[in-house]
Design a protein around this motif. Structure first.
Motif, PDB file in Angstrom:
ATOM      1  N   ILE A 239      26.442  74.558  43.706  1.00  0.00           N
ATOM      2  CA  ILE A 239      25.559  74.293  44.822  1.00  0.00           C
ATOM      3  C   ILE A 239      23.949  73.305  44.472  1.00  0.00           C
ATOM      4  N   SER A 240      23.789  72.771  45.363  1.00  0.00           N
ATOM      5  CA  SER A 240      22.671  71.839  45.361  1.00  0.00           C
ATOM      6  C   SER A 240      21.556  72.107  46.213  1.00  0.00           C
ATOM      7  N   SER A 241      20.281  72.279  45.637  1.00  0.00           N
ATOM      8  CA  SER A 241      19.157  72.576  46.250  1.00  0.00           C
ATOM      9  C   SER A 241      18.044  71.557  45.930  1.00  0.00           C
ATOM     10  N   MET A 242      17.491  70.929  46.630  1.00  0.00           N
ATOM     11  CA  MET A 242      16.293  69.954  46.172  1.00  0.00           C
ATOM     12  C   MET A 242      16.963  68.895  45.057  1.00  0.00           C
ATOM     13  N   LYS A 243      17.805  68.441  44.983  1.00  0.00           N
ATOM     14  CA  LYS A 243      18.340  67.385  44.095  1.00  0.00           C
ATOM     15  C   LYS A 243      18.641  68.086  42.754  1.00  0.00           C
ATOM     16  N   MET A 244      18.687  69.459  42.713  1.00  0.00           N
ATOM     17  CA  MET A 244      19.024  70.266  41.608  1.00  0.00           C
ATOM     18  C   MET A 244      20.319  70.901  41.669  1.00  0.00           C
ATOM     19  N   GLU A 245      21.318  70.644  40.705  1.00  0.00           N
ATOM     20  CA  GLU A 245      22.641  71.013  40.836  1.00  0.00           C
ATOM     21  C   GLU A 245      22.570  72.315  40.276  1.00  0.00           C
TER      22      GLU A 245
ATOM     23  N   GLY B  32       1.677  74.573  57.778  1.00  0.00           N
ATOM     24  CA  GLY B  32       2.864  74.628  58.894  1.00  0.00           C
ATOM     25  C   GLY B  32       4.200  73.874  58.517  1.00  0.00           C
ATOM     26  N   SER B  33       4.009  73.206  57.528  1.00  0.00           N
ATOM     27  CA  SER B  33       5.480  72.317  57.115  1.00  0.00           C
ATOM     28  C   SER B  33       6.047  73.138  56.609  1.00  0.00           C
ATOM     29  N   GLU B  34       7.545  72.391  56.552  1.00  0.00           N
ATOM     30  CA  GLU B  34       8.764  73.241  56.084  1.00  0.00           C
ATOM     31  C   GLU B  34       9.018  72.583  54.590  1.00  0.00           C
ATOM     32  N   ILE B  35       9.164  73.388  53.616  1.00  0.00           N
ATOM     33  CA  ILE B  35       9.993  72.405  52.538  1.00  0.00           C
ATOM     34  C   ILE B  35      11.376  72.723  52.498  1.00  0.00           C
ATOM     35  N   SER B  36      11.915  71.635  52.749  1.00  0.00           N
ATOM     36  CA  SER B  36      13.455  71.639  52.767  1.00  0.00           C
ATOM     37  C   SER B  36      14.291  71.475  51.528  1.00  0.00           C
ATOM     38  N   MET B  37      15.472  72.018  51.688  1.00  0.00           N
ATOM     39  CA  MET B  37      16.219  71.941  50.453  1.00  0.00           C
ATOM     40  C   MET B  37      16.961  70.681  50.135  1.00  0.00           C
ATOM     41  N   PHE B  38      16.508  69.751  51.206  1.00  0.00           N
ATOM     42  CA  PHE B  38      17.599  68.717  50.894  1.00  0.00           C
ATOM     43  C   PHE B  38      16.887  67.423  50.043  1.00  0.00           C
ATOM     44  N   TYR B  39      15.512  67.783  49.883  1.00  0.00           N
ATOM     45  CA  TYR B  39      14.797  66.746  49.102  1.00  0.00           C
ATOM     46  C   TYR B  39      13.855  67.085  47.804  1.00  0.00           C
ATOM     47  N   ASP B  40      13.371  66.173  47.236  1.00  0.00           N
ATOM     48  CA  ASP B  40      12.562  66.418  46.177  1.00  0.00           C
ATOM     49  C   ASP B  40      11.550  67.588  46.493  1.00  0.00           C
ATOM     50  N   PRO B  41      11.297  68.880  45.747  1.00  0.00           N
ATOM     51  CA  PRO B  41      10.276  69.681  46.049  1.00  0.00           C
ATOM     52  C   PRO B  41       8.987  69.492  45.695  1.00  0.00           C
ATOM     53  N   MET B  42       8.874  68.124  45.695  1.00  0.00           N
ATOM     54  CA  MET B  42       7.060  67.946  45.490  1.00  0.00           C
ATOM     55  C   MET B  42       6.447  68.140  46.540  1.00  0.00           C
ATOM     56  N   ILE B  43       5.137  68.915  46.419  1.00  0.00           N
ATOM     57  CA  ILE B  43       4.648  69.143  47.451  1.00  0.00           C
ATOM     58  C   ILE B  43       3.333  68.216  47.902  1.00  0.00           C
TER      59      ILE B  43
ATOM     60  N   SER C 259      24.685  82.910  47.111  1.00  0.00           N
ATOM     61  CA  SER C 259      23.951  81.946  47.003  1.00  0.00           C
ATOM     62  C   SER C 259      22.510  82.313  46.447  1.00  0.00           C
ATOM     63  N   PRO C 260      21.996  81.883  45.258  1.00  0.00           N
ATOM     64  CA  PRO C 260      20.781  82.568  44.709  1.00  0.00           C
ATOM     65  C   PRO C 260      19.430  81.954  45.560  1.00  0.00           C
ATOM     66  N   MET C 261      19.794  80.775  46.296  1.00  0.00           N
ATOM     67  CA  MET C 261      18.848  80.129  46.983  1.00  0.00           C
ATOM     68  C   MET C 261      19.249  79.266  48.203  1.00  0.00           C
ATOM     69  N   PRO C 262      18.232  78.841  48.957  1.00  0.00           N
ATOM     70  CA  PRO C 262      19.052  77.985  50.002  1.00  0.00           C
ATOM     71  C   PRO C 262      19.735  76.756  49.656  1.00  0.00           C
ATOM     72  N   SER C 263      20.669  76.368  49.890  1.00  0.00           N
ATOM     73  CA  SER C 263      21.262  75.169  49.194  1.00  0.00           C
ATOM     74  C   SER C 263      22.642  74.647  49.900  1.00  0.00           C
ATOM     75  N   GLN C 264      23.205  73.633  49.434  1.00  0.00           N
ATOM     76  CA  GLN C 264      24.229  73.140  49.894  1.00  0.00           C
ATOM     77  C   GLN C 264      25.551  73.186  49.000  1.00  0.00           C
ATOM     78  N   VAL C 265      26.812  73.562  49.230  1.00  0.00           N
ATOM     79  CA  VAL C 265      27.893  73.751  48.647  1.00  0.00           C
ATOM     80  C   VAL C 265      28.382  72.121  48.377  1.00  0.00           C
ATOM     81  N   VAL C 266      28.207  71.831  46.888  1.00  0.00           N
ATOM     82  CA  VAL C 266      28.551  70.563  46.714  1.00  0.00           C
ATOM     83  C   VAL C 266      30.100  70.336  46.316  1.00  0.00           C
ATOM     84  N   LYS C 267      30.419  71.327  45.524  1.00  0.00           N
ATOM     85  CA  LYS C 267      31.757  71.331  44.791  1.00  0.00           C
ATOM     86  C   LYS C 267      32.299  72.661  44.506  1.00  0.00           C
TER      87      LYS C 267
END
Ligand code: ADP
Length: 659
Positions: A619-625, A378-389, A593-601
């Motif tokens: 764009i940045s998603s899970m620490k990857m730009e 039931g947990s969400e994997i968020s786009m803000f952090y490292d994608p390690m499960i 946007s190819p994935m859920p992400s944040q526009v950084v520049k």
């Protein structure tokens, strides 16, 4: 000695859970801090107390020193554990804690500062007699000097950002003609990532292994090492699998490398937990210092498994001023341990991070298995952090037995909802070179065929389609409120087939089926199957297909079926909609946007003339730009986002008119 009663954990995810466990074991109250995105996270529920500290972007929460110190004061915490990442290697934060009268659970700020620059670290190690990779780490950063030094070192060579980490700003250079452009691009990347473009140059070890030593020091000048971890299996300079003991280790080599690791720690007057990383040259069998990580490592459980020590407890004790309870001779490795990192990432899409909900996360209960996880079903994997499960650690008496156990665990791990690297890990483990311990840092690039990882074996698509059809059939059967006496999909005659179509592994599979009571006959591409339902629950179905009875873990969300068996792994198949909505039309010149992400520049403005391959938006998603580049020449018509906007996959970012 300063006694610690309450610890605030300035981190999140699995490492926060790990520290919470150590606190509870020691009778210490633990306080979690959390961001918006983590308000329902597992670690928040596990802590004795949890304090909300702000927005989901790390700078608004886990990296905000003011908020963390304020939370520590509010909760009466007398110590802060930083975990890894975030503020764990930030010398100014360590000083800040000290000034506020809060114990920082980690080394002194001077040690962190000394290791913050790769150049200065190499300087110090050289002086102390720790072997370093031959190269240049001078202050003169002019192109002419860097090039001259590069020619002295010879090719292949490696450019590194002195402020670097995470493999960013690194360039391998094979030939003289490429040196200047590599220097320029490495400098640019370093400046962007670390705000500092200083480079160092090293001889590139062509066939190298990454071997690191866990070190531990107390505040009374005692330093020991806690044996090695082999972390050679990497992708883009990031560790994927860690093991101990290293398959190439001999007691003579361990003594030599361990001594160098302790020498490095002593040069830093090191206390608390740390790691000295070395690169080992397969050809010459020489080893060289790479860096000291001045924190607890992701892979610390490997060391805990073979030494029987609790490193987090030792960190907490040491931070209170207690002397080490053990000496070097007391440290004995027992058995063999291996860790695999399970990530929410898509191997077939260049390992892009994946977000979403993990509907089900379950693994078998095996002796010697330890799972450090950030999530639960039931947990969400968020786009803000490292994608390690999760980190999966297995221990056994020898390497072969532990590998077999890890393979079994990965076969039986049910992780449904997001794509993961589970099949990739299984492929690595099965490779003969890996089994034989014969590998270097290029193993994944040279030996793993990424395109084949998620291919389904012959006959599996049919099996999946049958399982999904019967699960769906049963669900409809259960939810039927009226006409209870009529079976679902009821037809006048047994001989009339019903039809379902699924998208499986990019193929369309159409099944025809009919049934009498619970006995079904399927026709798929002229092939006939006999199937019956043995048992069903809300997230599993037990079937007999052509005489073979087994369980299928199934989760159905809309038209998506997530299915797992040990033989197939975790797969997602999609049922074709009987009344499909017309597919969204692609907007000409539109960039999504190819994935859920944040526009950084945003590199362009409306009206700008652009050329093919020009960077448009980062764009940045899970620490990857990811930089989105122009497909063709044109003029920017409109931009629909701003820097900082969070977007879903498929969101229209900007539009370009072709000239
Ligand atoms: P970072 O701090 O960015 O992680 P490191 O210096 O720790 O950088 O190196 C990361 C990885 O890069 C190592 O684990 C190793 O695989 C590779 N590497 C580093 N230096 C060398 C070198 N001189 N020759 C070959 N590979 C290297």
């Amino acid at each position: 000695m300063k006694k610690v009663n309450t610890i605030l954990i300035a981190n999140r995810g699995e490492i926060a859970s790990r520290v919470i466990r150590a606190c509870k074991k020691m009778g210490i109250t633990c306080v979690a801090v959390y961001s918006d995105a983590d308000s329902n996270a597992l670690f928040v529920k596990q802590a004795d107390l949890a304090i909300h500290i702000g927005g989901s972007e790390p700078v608004k929460s886990y990296l905000d020193q003011d908020k963390i110190i304020a939370a520590a004061k509010r909760s009466g915490a007398d110590a802060i554990h930083p975990g890894y990442g975030f503020l764990s290697e930030n010398a100014s934060f360590v000083k800040r804690c000290h000034d506020e009268g809060i114990i920082f659970i980690g080394p002194k700020s001077e040690a962190i500062e000394a290791m913050g620059s790769k150049s200065r670290a190499k300087e110090l190690m050289k002086k102390s007699g720790v072997p370093i990779v031959p190269g240049y780490n001078g202050k003169d950063q002019s192109d002419a000097t860097l090039k001259a030094e590069a020619l002295k070192i010879g090719f292949p060579l490696l450019l590194k950002a002195t402020a670097g980490g995470g493999g960013k700003g690194m360039r391998i250079v094979h030939e003289e003609k490429d040196i200047l452009s590599a220097i320029n691009s490495a400098k640019r990347e370093a400046k962007n990532a670390f705000g500092d473009d200083e480079l160092l140059i090293e001889k590139y070890i062509e066939s190298g292994r990454h071997i690191e030593f866990q070190i531990f020091g107390d505040q009374h000048g005692n330093v020991i090492h806690l044996l090695e971890r082999e972390c050679t299996i990497q992708r883009r300079y990031q560790k994927v699998i860690e093991e101990s003991p290293s398959p190439i280790m001999t007691s003579a080599l361990r003594a030599k490398m361990g001594e160098a690791a302790v020498l490095a720690a002593k040069a830093l007057n090191y206390d608390n937990a740390g790691t000295v990383e070395f690169i080992f040259d397969d050809k010459t069998e020489r080893f060289y210092f790479l860096e000291v990580n001045t924190r607890l490592q992701v892979e610390h459980p490997v060391t805990e498994a073979i030494t029987g020590l609790d490193l987090v407890q030792m960190q907490i004790e040491s931070a209170q001023g207690l002397p080490l309870k053990i000496e070097q001779d007391d440290v004995k490795g027992n058995g063999y341990a291996i860790e695999a990192r399970l990530y929410a990432e898509d191997a077939s899409n260049n390992f892009a991070p994946v977000t979403g909900k993990v509907h089900k996360f379950e693994f078998p209960d095996i002796d010697g298995l330890r799972v450090e996880s950030a999530i639960e079903s039931g947990s969400e994997i968020s786009m803000f952090y490292d994608p390690m499960i999760a980190k999966i650690i297995v221990k056994d008496s020898n390497r072969e037995a532990a590998h077999r156990k890890l393979e079994y665990m990965l076969q039986n791990l049910v992780c449904q909802g997001t794509i993961t690297n589970q099949a990739f890990l299984q492929t690595l483990l099965r490779h003969n070179n890996f089994r034989d311990g014969k590998y270097n840092t290029h193993f994944i690039d040279e030996h793993i065929n990424i395109s084949e990882i998620n291919n389904l074996p012959e006959g599996v698509a049919e099996e999946l389609a049958i399982a999904a059809t019967l699960f769906g059939w049963h669900q409809r059967e259960m939810s039927r409120k009226t006409l209870k006496s009529l079976p679902s999909g009821w037809r006048n005659s047994f001989y009339e087939y019903q039809k379902e179509t699924f998208f499986i592994d990019e193929k369309k599979v159409t099944v025809k089926y009919r049934h009498l009571h619970k006995n079904f006959t399927f026709l798929i591409d002229e092939q006939e199957f006999e199937a019956s339902i043995i048992d069903v629950s809300s997230n599993a179905i037990r079937l007999n297909i052509n005489g073979l009875q087994q369980d299928y873990a199934i989760k159905c969300i809309g038209n998506n079926y997530f299915i797992h068996t040990a033989a197939i792994g975790n797969v997602q198949i999609i049922k074709e909609d009987r009344f499909p909505v017309k597919e969204k039309e692609k907007i000409p010149g539109g960039y999504e946007s190819p994935m859920p992400s944040q526009v950084v520049k945003i590199h362009v403005s409306a009206g700008d003339k652009i050329k093919e391959n020009d960077p448009l938006i980062v764009i940045s998603s899970m620490k990857m730009e990811t930089t989105i580049e122009a497909d063709e020449d044109g003029v920017v018509e409109e931009i629909y986002v701003e820097e900082g906007t969070n977007v879903e996959a498929g969101f229209l970012l900007l539009k370009i008119n072709k000239n």
